[in-house]
Design a protein around this motif. Sequence first.
Motif, PDB file in Angstrom:
ATOM      1  N   GLY A 131      -1.075 -13.227  10.872  1.00  0.00           N
ATOM      2  CA  GLY A 131      -0.904 -11.856  10.423  1.00  0.00           C
ATOM      3  C   GLY A 131      -0.841 -11.874   8.819  1.00  0.00           C
ATOM      4  O   GLY A 131      -0.447 -12.797   8.167  1.00  0.00           O
ATOM      5  N   LYS A 132      -1.266 -10.822   8.625  1.00  0.00           N
ATOM      6  CA  LYS A 132      -1.182 -10.379   6.910  1.00  0.00           C
ATOM      7  C   LYS A 132       0.057  -9.827   6.899  1.00  0.00           C
ATOM      8  O   LYS A 132       0.863  -9.071   7.250  1.00  0.00           O
ATOM      9  N   THR A 133       0.536 -10.066   5.539  1.00  0.00           N
ATOM     10  CA  THR A 133       2.037  -9.981   4.897  1.00  0.00           C
ATOM     11  C   THR A 133       2.321  -8.621   4.422  1.00  0.00           C
ATOM     12  O   THR A 133       3.414  -8.143   4.167  1.00  0.00           O
ATOM     13  N   GLY A 134       1.147  -7.565   4.601  1.00  0.00           N
ATOM     14  CA  GLY A 134       1.469  -6.315   4.372  1.00  0.00           C
ATOM     15  C   GLY A 134       2.649  -5.604   5.212  1.00  0.00           C
ATOM     16  O   GLY A 134       3.461  -4.959   4.608  1.00  0.00           O
ATOM     17  N   VAL A 135       2.533  -6.021   6.535  1.00  0.00           N
ATOM     18  CA  VAL A 135       3.791  -5.536   7.269  1.00  0.00           C
ATOM     19  C   VAL A 135       5.002  -5.956   6.707  1.00  0.00           C
ATOM     20  O   VAL A 135       5.998  -4.973   7.117  1.00  0.00           O
ATOM     21  N   ALA A 136       5.155  -7.092   6.498  1.00  0.00           N
ATOM     22  CA  ALA A 136       6.438  -7.648   5.809  1.00  0.00           C
ATOM     23  C   ALA A 136       6.689  -6.536   4.466  1.00  0.00           C
ATOM     24  O   ALA A 136       7.856  -6.147   4.439  1.00  0.00           O
ATOM     25  N   ARG A 137       5.854  -6.416   3.802  1.00  0.00           N
ATOM     26  CA  ARG A 137       6.199  -5.896   2.488  1.00  0.00           C
ATOM     27  C   ARG A 137       6.704  -4.370   2.760  1.00  0.00           C
ATOM     28  O   ARG A 137       7.469  -3.833   2.125  1.00  0.00           O
ATOM     29  N   MET A 138       5.994  -3.562   3.548  1.00  0.00           N
ATOM     30  CA  MET A 138       6.250  -2.164   3.782  1.00  0.00           C
ATOM     31  C   MET A 138       7.575  -2.141   4.483  1.00  0.00           C
ATOM     32  O   MET A 138       8.330  -1.366   4.363  1.00  0.00           O
ATOM     33  N   ALA A 139       7.980  -3.202   5.222  1.00  0.00           N
ATOM     34  CA  ALA A 139       9.132  -3.203   6.153  1.00  0.00           C
ATOM     35  C   ALA A 139      10.341  -3.416   4.978  1.00  0.00           C
ATOM     36  O   ALA A 139      11.439  -2.764   5.105  1.00  0.00           O
ATOM     37  N   LEU A 140      10.165  -4.513   4.134  1.00  0.00           N
ATOM     38  CA  LEU A 140      11.201  -4.543   3.139  1.00  0.00           C
ATOM     39  C   LEU A 140      11.312  -3.454   2.233  1.00  0.00           C
ATOM     40  O   LEU A 140      12.445  -3.159   1.916  1.00  0.00           O
ATOM     41  N   GLU A 141      10.410  -2.755   1.733  1.00  0.00           N
ATOM     42  CA  GLU A 141      10.400  -1.632   0.738  1.00  0.00           C
ATOM     43  C   GLU A 141      10.916  -0.491   1.349  1.00  0.00           C
ATOM     44  O   GLU A 141      11.517   0.406   0.695  1.00  0.00           O
ATOM     45  N   SER A 142      10.599  -0.456   2.453  1.00  0.00           N
ATOM     46  CA  SER A 142      11.135   1.042   3.364  1.00  0.00           C
ATOM     47  C   SER A 142      12.457   0.713   4.042  1.00  0.00           C
ATOM     48  O   SER A 142      13.303   1.724   4.261  1.00  0.00           O
ATOM     49  N   GLY A 143      12.753  -0.494   4.464  1.00  0.00           N
ATOM     50  CA  GLY A 143      14.399  -0.849   4.988  1.00  0.00           C
ATOM     51  C   GLY A 143      14.125  -0.605   6.349  1.00  0.00           C
ATOM     52  O   GLY A 143      15.256  -0.321   6.951  1.00  0.00           O
ATOM     53  N   VAL A 144      13.303  -0.203   7.196  1.00  0.00           N
ATOM     54  CA  VAL A 144      13.069   0.009   8.438  1.00  0.00           C
ATOM     55  C   VAL A 144      12.834  -1.331   9.273  1.00  0.00           C
ATOM     56  O   VAL A 144      12.432  -2.140   8.766  1.00  0.00           O
ATOM     57  N   ARG A 194       5.909 -14.121   3.916  1.00  0.00           N
ATOM     58  CA  ARG A 194       5.076 -14.837   4.847  1.00  0.00           C
ATOM     59  C   ARG A 194       6.036 -15.276   6.064  1.00  0.00           C
ATOM     60  O   ARG A 194       5.638 -15.412   7.251  1.00  0.00           O
ATOM     61  N   SER A 195       7.435 -15.780   5.737  1.00  0.00           N
ATOM     62  CA  SER A 195       8.214 -15.976   6.790  1.00  0.00           C
ATOM     63  C   SER A 195       8.363 -14.857   7.728  1.00  0.00           C
ATOM     64  O   SER A 195       8.539 -14.764   9.006  1.00  0.00           O
ATOM     65  N   ILE A 196       8.553 -13.665   7.443  1.00  0.00           N
ATOM     66  CA  ILE A 196       8.876 -12.517   7.935  1.00  0.00           C
ATOM     67  C   ILE A 196       7.618 -12.101   9.021  1.00  0.00           C
ATOM     68  O   ILE A 196       7.835 -11.768  10.096  1.00  0.00           O
ATOM     69  N   THR A 197       6.549 -12.106   8.322  1.00  0.00           N
ATOM     70  CA  THR A 197       5.275 -12.033   9.018  1.00  0.00           C
ATOM     71  C   THR A 197       5.202 -12.982  10.256  1.00  0.00           C
ATOM     72  O   THR A 197       4.761 -12.547  11.201  1.00  0.00           O
TER      73      THR A 197
END
Length: 255
Positions: A131-144, A194-197
């Motif tokens: 997986g690419k880490t964009g999913v983690a970035r968006m989850a962290l920045e939006s808090g969802v 990366r860990s989150i992804t």
Amino acid sequence: MLYWLVKFVLLGPLVRVTCRPEVHGLENIPTRGGAVLASNHLSAADWIFLPLMVRRRVIFLAKAEYFRGSGVKGWLQRLFFSGTGQVPIDRTSASAAENALSTGTRILSAGSLLGIYPEGTRSPDARLYRGKTGVARMALESGVPVIPVAMVHTEKVQPLGKRLPRIHKVEVRIGKPLDFSRYAGLSGDRFVERSITDEIMYEIMTLSGQEYVDLYGAKVKAAMDATGNTAVEAVAQMRPPARESADRVPTTLAG
């Protein structure tokens, strides 16, 4: 309006009759508030089944090419994707990728459901890729929360490279929400993202039962195009021997 028309009148009834989709874990999707629906990606038909089974509206970030077609076909395509709430993104450069992440974060912060394929491309051989880490970035920045989703047998409805769909029963498995609030304020930390992804991909793997390949699907496809090899052959050539024993588990979680 077009979104609900497609879902309940134009396409939904036909898909329900022909593919008889089953959904498990629907209770894991919140009735309100933003959330990421992170799914594996087996087929071009994947985006149909998830919104069809979920009561709330699901927004996807769609390739900008879908909105740039010419002629009657291009006009119909633009009308369909715009009318069903899909958001065009440009993936041709690093700055374009950042804009896509910002768009996704805004959608989530507004309380919507955002559908994402962390692999970034359809699987070339029905295995699950890194997986690419964009999913983690968006989850962290939006808090969802991130909700893992597994599509099962959709590659048999529309195999890679085939234009016409086939009739086959499919399944949608929705996992429990993943809460990453413990990493609040760490957006941009590459190790954390990366860990989150990898944790998200592990949950998708568990739901889907797919074999995991710790390589990016897009790079495997590029190798296939360059050499004419199958995905299995391309992966065997690209993957260092020392990592072969961990091919079913994301490396961050394999220990």
